[in-house]
Write a protein that holds these residues in place. Structure first.
Motif, short mmCIF file in Angstrom:
data_model
loop_
_atom_site.label_atom_id
_atom_site.label_comp_id
_atom_site.label_asym_id
_atom_site.label_seq_id
_atom_site.Cartn_x
_atom_site.Cartn_y
_atom_site.Cartn_z
N ALA A 80 -8.21 -2.70 1.38
CA ALA A 80 -7.34 -3.71 0.77
C ALA A 80 -7.83 -5.12 1.11
O ALA A 80 -7.91 -5.98 0.23
CB ALA A 80 -5.90 -3.53 1.24
N ILE A 135 -6.36 -0.14 4.90
CA ILE A 135 -6.17 -1.57 5.20
C ILE A 135 -7.49 -2.31 5.02
O ILE A 135 -7.55 -3.38 4.39
CB ILE A 135 -5.61 -1.79 6.61
CG1 ILE A 135 -4.22 -1.16 6.74
CG2 ILE A 135 -5.56 -3.27 6.95
CD1 ILE A 135 -3.70 -1.11 8.18
N PRO A 144 2.58 -8.00 8.13
CA PRO A 144 2.92 -6.64 7.74
C PRO A 144 4.41 -6.35 7.67
O PRO A 144 5.21 -6.92 8.42
CB PRO A 144 2.28 -5.80 8.85
CG PRO A 144 2.38 -6.69 10.05
CD PRO A 144 2.19 -8.10 9.53
N GLY A 155 -2.62 -11.56 7.47
CA GLY A 155 -1.61 -10.77 6.79
C GLY A 155 -0.37 -10.57 7.65
O GLY A 155 -0.46 -10.40 8.86
N MET A 164 -6.59 -6.94 9.02
CA MET A 164 -5.37 -7.53 8.49
C MET A 164 -5.05 -8.83 9.25
O MET A 164 -4.66 -9.83 8.64
CB MET A 164 -4.20 -6.55 8.59
CG MET A 164 -2.89 -7.09 8.04
SD MET A 164 -1.56 -5.87 8.02
CE MET A 164 -1.47 -5.37 9.73
N PHE A 208 1.51 -7.71 3.65
CA PHE A 208 1.07 -6.33 3.48
C PHE A 208 2.31 -5.47 3.62
O PHE A 208 2.96 -5.50 4.67
CB PHE A 208 0.08 -5.94 4.57
CG PHE A 208 -1.32 -6.44 4.39
CD1 PHE A 208 -2.34 -5.57 4.04
CD2 PHE A 208 -1.63 -7.78 4.56
CE1 PHE A 208 -3.64 -6.03 3.88
CE2 PHE A 208 -2.91 -8.26 4.41
CZ PHE A 208 -3.93 -7.38 4.06
N MET A 231 0.84 -1.16 0.00
CA MET A 231 0.00 0.00 0.00
C MET A 231 0.89 1.23 0.00
O MET A 231 1.88 1.27 0.73
CB MET A 231 -0.90 -0.01 1.23
CG MET A 231 -2.04 -0.97 1.08
SD MET A 231 -3.25 -0.75 2.35
CE MET A 231 -2.75 -2.07 3.42
#
Length: 184
Positions: free
Chosen positions: A88, A85, A136, A134, A129, A109, A1
């Protein structure tokens, strides 16, 4: 992102796009739709609470990635990471309750940000997330980043936060290689 906030500026936006393209060229992208082993990437540029733009959905096609980056314009907006987020997860990871990413694929992510964002929806975004499983990675550019926001987005893992004094850092080979080792 990619953070499209007004603090970034046009030149730094160009540097971030170049970094993303270099990462895509370096990753082993999938050979096709049936390749279950290699990478696919997607890009969401975000601004304010309701300003999210999917620049490209999950793809393995380097031409799509390069063309999308070349045509991408700078948002010059506020920054609301939490709502980005959520967007997404709902539009790039899941669709109508079905996972768009390959089953059993590690879902990364990567956030390129100056670390300054509106606080609204951040907890909800981080929770979304987590639910999507996910992992990060935060690329935080600048000297006045909000450390608490970075820690929250990185799920408390400070080793998942890559810092740079400014966006020119993205073009430095040592920074790039360290990032590639981390995501691969």
């Amino acid at each position: 992102m990619l953070d499209g906030s007004e603090r970034m500026g046009v030149e730094n936006h160009r540097r971030a796009k170049e970094f993303i393209e270099n990462v895509a060229r370096r990753l082993t992208l999938a050979n096709g739709e049936s390749d279950n082993r290699n990478a696919r990437i997607a890009l969401l540029q975000y601004g304010g609470q309701s300003e999210q733009r999917v620049e490209f959905s999950l793809t393995h096609n380097l031409t799509v990635i390069a063309d999308s980056l070349a045509g991408m314009s700078y948002m010059d907006s506020a920054s609301s990471l939490g709502s980005a987020i959520i967007h997404a997860v709902n539009n790039l990871v899941m669709s109508q309750g079905s996972r768009l990413a390959r089953r059993n694929a590690e879902l990364s992510f990567v956030f390129i940000t100056d670390g300054i964002t509106a606080g609204d929806s951040l907890e909800e975004g981080v929770s979304a997330m987590r639910r999507a499983e996910g992992m990060p990675t935060v690329i935080a550019m600048g000297t006045d980043t909000d450390q608490e926001v970075l820690r929250k987005v990185a799920l408390g893992d400070t080793s998942a936060i890559f810092r740079g004094e400014d966006y020119a850092t993205l073009g430095k080979p040592t920074f790039f290689e360290r990032f590639i080792r981390w995501v691969c």
